[in-house]
Design an enzyme around this catalytic site. Structure first.
Site: not given
Length: 500
Positions: A110, A179, A232
């Protein structure tokens, strides 16, 4: 043979047949009730083994504190990695301007753009775009992957409002959520330890991931610098902290689980650098790997662990997170089917398939409020192809969901209590009114209501009435996107530089 003798013989035969039939029925009943008793025993033993009395939870929390201290003292000194995030400056809420985020954690990535308006306006606007990564780029070369990401970023940047274009000599600033396992070396650099989730690009393992992205950005002439490399969970803390300065920790309870919290730098013996001005440092605990002898583990947990991709690792995650809860229920149902003929003479074949029963399905069954448990009946039929279940059987299924989720929720609360204890925030100090807020995110927390309520109530129970009033639980979503952009803002090299 006389008629009378024939009739007498027939009567005796009929009586014998009736007696045999009655004995057979009784035998079936006895066998059935024996099997049902066996099923109840299996469930009872499982429930006993999963119990989490408050004294046990306090021991789990104490063990968590011990492991936290060991992990802060030296690398590899604990089951908890206690990774230094290099985030020593969290959002204050005063940040203004336009910032970007890149969230790369799987087969999609994203790009986000957020407009901040300081204390008065907060997050003014969020724009986002999701892009699928072509499969061949996941196993190609690093420059192909990062060139593709940079090109997509440039396209996204091209729709930026004219008034937010950077001044000459300035660069746009980006928060990068990556991640995958990384050895962080500064706020904006970190070397890739290994790939996961279907990626296998060997030439970038051991290299600085930010350096690779920067090369691709420069190649296409995009004026953008990576201001922060984060994961995150750290992003969850940042996202919540922007609007609430009482936030002290962030916890992810979703498919996996993790926690990050704000530590005093003088409590981190393994910190080698100069102490940051703030005196604080966000620590990424990687608490999924926590283990202690007080964890209530069962034969089903051991079997799940042995069959997993990482046996002996992430034990805590395997008993509290969304990836695994449904499969623990499936494993108990399989034992009921094999040893107590719970679903009839044959074991339903689908019940042997690992992870076929997902935690969202378990949650739907657990939340079934219909008098005849229609949702449970439908899930068993649709997912496991099990028909003709009785209400009695369906009640057992709900009981198993309850045992597994309550154990997970109470252990999650004990781990949060461990963080509060480590920071000395588990008691009320005379004359102090400090508030401690825990930011939570993840589908398990957000959608599994019984799990969330049980966790919150258990934390209150552990804290005690007076201290519980100083604790807040807050949902903080999209740490990996908005949180990353907010960290780009708080780490901005242009803070305090006059607009000119």
């Amino acid at each position: 043979m006389s008629k009378a003798v024939a009739i007498g013989a027939a009567t005796v035969c009929a009586a014998a047949a009736a007696a045999l039939a009655a004995a057979t029925v009784m035998g079936h009943r006895t066998k059935g009730s024996d099997k049902w008793g066996q099923a109840e025993d299996i469930v009872k033993v499982f429930g006993e083994e999963c119990k989490t009395p408050i004294e046990k939870l306090k021991k789990v929390a104490e063990a968590m504190v011990v492991e936290m201290n060991a992990g802060l003292s030296s690398e590899g000194g604990s089951k908890l990695k206690m990774l230094i995030s290099f985030v020593d400056n969290l959002p204050s809420g005063d940040e203004k301007g336009l910032f970007y985020a890149l969230d790369l954690g799987g087969t999609n990535f994203r790009a986000l753009r957020i407009q901040l308006g300081g204390k008065e306006k907060g997050v003014v606007k969020v724009e986002a775009e999701e892009v699928s990564i072509p499969p061949h780029l996941m196993t190609g070369s690093s420059h192909e992957l990062f060139d593709f990401i940079a090109t997509c970023l440039a396209k996204f940047v091209s729709s930026e409002p004219e008034e937010f274009r950077p001044l000459p000599g300035r660069k746009r600033e980006l928060g990068f959520t990556f991640s995958f396992p990384v050895r962080q070396t500064s706020i904006a650099s970190g070397t890739l330890i290994k790939w996961s989730k279907g990626f296998s690009i060997e030439d970038v393992v051991g290299e600085d991931i930010v350096g690779e992205l920067t090369k691709s950005l420069e190649k296409i002439g995009l004026d953008m610098r990576v201001a922060a490399l984060i994961n995150d969970t750290v992003g969850t803390v940042a996202k919540a902290r922007f609007s609430n300065q009482d936030v002290i920790a962030g916890v992810i309870l979703g498919t996996g689980t993790n926690a990050a919290y704000i530590e005093h730098v003088n409590a981190i013996p393994k910190w080698q650098g100069l102490p940051p001005k703030s005196g604080k440092m966000v620590i990424n605990m990687e608490w999924g790997n926590f283990y202690c002898s007080y964890l209530p583990l069962t034969e089903y947990d051991h079997a799940l662990d042995v069959a997993s991709l990482n046996p002996g690792e992430q034990i805590f995650e395997k008993i509290i997170s969304g990836m695994y809860l449904g499969d623990i229920v499936r494993r108990v149902l399989l034992k009921l089917a094999e040893e107590a003929e719970f679903f009839g003479d044959t074991v339903p074949p689908k019940l042997r398939i690992p992870f076929i029963l997902r935690t969202p399905d378990m949650s739907a069954m657990h939340h079934d409020t219909s008098s005849d448990l229609k949702v449970v009946e439908k899930k068993l039929r649709d997912i496991l192809e099990i028909d003709n279940t009785s209400l009695k059987m369906r009640k057992i299924v709900v009981e198993l969901c309850d045992i597994v989720s309550v154990r997970g929720a109470r252990l999650a609360a004990a781990a949060i209590f461990g963080i509060l204890r480590k920071l000395g925030r588990d008691t009320v100090k005379a004359g102090e009114k400090q508030k401690s807020v825990i930011a939570l995110d993840g589908g398990l927390f957000e959608h599994y209501t019984i799990f969330r309520t049980c966790m919150e109530n258990t934390l209150k129970e552990l804290m005690g009435k007076e201290a519980a009033e100083t604790i807040g639980i807050e949902h903080s979503n999209d740490g990996s996107g908005i949180g990353a952009a907010l960290l780009a803002a708080s780490q901005s090299q242009y803070v305090g530089v006059e607009e000119s």
